[in-house]
Design an enzyme around this catalytic site. Structure first.
Site, PDB file in Angstrom:
ATOM      1  N   ASP A 186      -8.283 -28.485  31.627  1.00  0.00           N
ATOM      2  CA  ASP A 186      -6.975 -28.992  31.212  1.00  0.00           C
ATOM      3  C   ASP A 186      -5.925 -28.815  32.304  1.00  0.00           C
ATOM      4  O   ASP A 186      -6.118 -28.061  33.254  1.00  0.00           O
ATOM      5  CB  ASP A 186      -6.500 -28.270  29.944  1.00  0.00           C
ATOM      6  CG  ASP A 186      -6.300 -26.774  30.164  1.00  0.00           C
ATOM      7  OD1 ASP A 186      -7.152 -26.143  30.826  1.00  0.00           O
ATOM      8  OD2 ASP A 186      -5.285 -26.240  29.697  1.00  0.00           O
ATOM      9  N   GLU A 228      -7.023 -23.693  29.059  1.00  0.00           N
ATOM     10  CA  GLU A 228      -6.593 -22.469  29.754  1.00  0.00           C
ATOM     11  C   GLU A 228      -5.078 -22.380  29.797  1.00  0.00           C
ATOM     12  O   GLU A 228      -4.498 -21.314  29.626  1.00  0.00           O
ATOM     13  CB  GLU A 228      -7.160 -22.443  31.180  1.00  0.00           C
ATOM     14  CG  GLU A 228      -7.004 -21.093  31.886  1.00  0.00           C
ATOM     15  CD  GLU A 228      -5.719 -20.937  32.691  1.00  0.00           C
ATOM     16  OE1 GLU A 228      -5.454 -19.817  33.147  1.00  0.00           O
ATOM     17  OE2 GLU A 228      -4.966 -21.911  32.854  1.00  0.00           O
TER      18      GLU A 228
HETATM   19 ZN   LIG Z   1      -5.377 -22.767  36.347  1.00  0.00          ZN
END
Ligand SMILES: [Zn+2]
Length: 410
Positions: free
Chosen positions: A83, A178
């Protein structure tokens, strides 16, 4: 070793796919569009010859590179996240390659006035002569962490093509979300089957990270007493004003805007209030758990003083653990860092061990039983339009990965 052509082709291809995560979403992964890249990566892993390729229901992509040596060797995990940050648009990313940067302006977009140079980014000076990749002015680049994906994929392809390079079993893991702090929430450490792992996520060539913040959330709730202002003397407790007073009582030298390196802070973020009730939420951060707790005692003392000053109000203060510094876990397995530092040196770089002013997926994984320090990918200025990555730095990172694989088999 020059893998720059393959690294750039992959970075460019992955960066063009919008995989922005969403911190307001309750779904996992937080955005379905991350799965577009997950599917592509799974197919590509199969194509390059990786084994046991799997895309599970949570969007985790895992695969294995079988050992090229006989005998039992530690199983090493290699991780990167798919992401990009919600802070800047990740839609319509058009990477640009600025070859052999000689110093001076790197024009990301003349029209939008997005110009990168050593004045607005002194770290760039470390990359003179290197090939620099940026976006085009209206989006982030997403090298955080598509550089990490490209590095792992390219190094894996290289290892598969060169079975003469000795290594034990390598496990690959590509994770979503993340950037919204949920990346490894459903990650099955046991099924992954690695003895230790490395995230390839961020920072300039040579940087390695084994330390993160300790992190708590803080919440203050003030129950006031509303009375007509005309007759409020000795009868009103104005919750909004009390909340504001608590926030402004916190020392100015212990907030994010005034701290760096190993200095901790409390940041008050959301403040909402009326006369009757008010609430404040924020975060507490320090690399040292004792200092984190000391800051919390200090805030408790401020709140205790306000309780005495405003007996008509009710003030509640609470803290909630978010994550812990992974150094304690990683220090318990000294060979994990020793092998990493040796791999960095073998790539001709002097390692710089930096404390992260934040958390990483690695910190959570470390506490889930998988010690996971972080390795540089060669980029900087993440989460915004000035983001850049050095292709030469990415190449060094891939070299470190291959050295690591080799080092653990020796
Ligand atoms: Zn990162």
């Amino acid at each position: 070793m020059d893998l720059k052509t393959a690294l750039y082709e992959r970075l460019d291809r992955y960066a063009r796919i919008d995989t922005q995560s969403d911190d307001k979403s309750a779904a996992f992964p937080s955005t379905a569009k991350q799965l577009t890249l997950a599917r592509l990566l799974a197919a590509e892993l199969k194509r390059i010859g990786a084994k046991k390729v799997k895309l599970d229901g949570h969007g985790y992509v895992t695969a294995e590179l079988p050992a090229t040596v006989k005998g039992k060797k530690p199983v090493i995990g290699l991780l990167a996240h798919m992401d990009t940050a919600p802070d800047a648009s990740g839609k319509g990313v058009r990477p640009q390659l600025h070859r052999a940067w000689k110093g001076g302006d790197i024009v990301i977009s003349r029209k939008l006035g997005v110009i990168l140079n050593e004045k607005n980014c002194p770290e760039l000076a470390l990359c003179r002569g290197e090939d620099i990749v940026t976006a085009s002015g209206d989006t982030l680049l997403g090298a955080d962490d598509k550089a990490g994906l490209a590095i792992i994929m390219t190094a894996a392809e290289h290892l598969i093509k060169h079975p003469e390079i000795p290594h034990g079993v390598l496990k690959i893991g590509f994770t979503p979300d993340e950037e919204v702090g949920q990346g490894v929430k459903f990650f099955n450490v046991k099924a992954f089957g690695a003895d230790c792992a490395y995230t390839f996520d961020g920072d300039l060539a040579g940087a390695v990270e084994e330390e993160t913040f300790n992190a708590d959330a803080v919440e203050i709730k003030v129950q006031g007493k509303s009375v007509h202002p005309g007759s409020a003397k000795n009868a009103m407790a104005n919750a909004s004003r009390i909340a504001a007073e608590i926030v402004s009582s916190w020392p100015e030298n212990m907030v994010p805007e005034t701290t760096s390196g190993r200095e901790g802070f409390i940041m008050f973020m959301d403040i909402a209030g009326e006369t009757e009730k008010a609430s404040v939420s924020g975060i507490v951060r320090d690399h040292d758990l004792k200092k984190l707790k000391a800051m919390e005692r200090q805030l408790e003392a401020i709140v205790a003083a306000k309780r005495l000053k405003y007996p008509l109000a009710k003030i509640e203060l609470s803290f909630k653990e978010q994550y812990r510094n992974m150094k304690g876990v990683i220090a318990g397995r000294p060979e994990v860092m020793r092998k990493l530092l040796a791999a960095v040196r073998r790539a001709g770089l002097e390692p710089r061990i930096k404390p992260v002013r934040g958390g990483t997926d690695g910190s959570r994984l470390s506490f889930m039983g998988l010690p996971t320090p972080n390795v540089f990918t060669g980029g900087y200025n993440y989460h915004g339009r000035y983001e850049w990555v050095s292709l030469d730095g990415m190449n060094k990172s891939a070299e470190v990965l291959i050295n690591l694989a080799r080092g653990w088999a020796e």
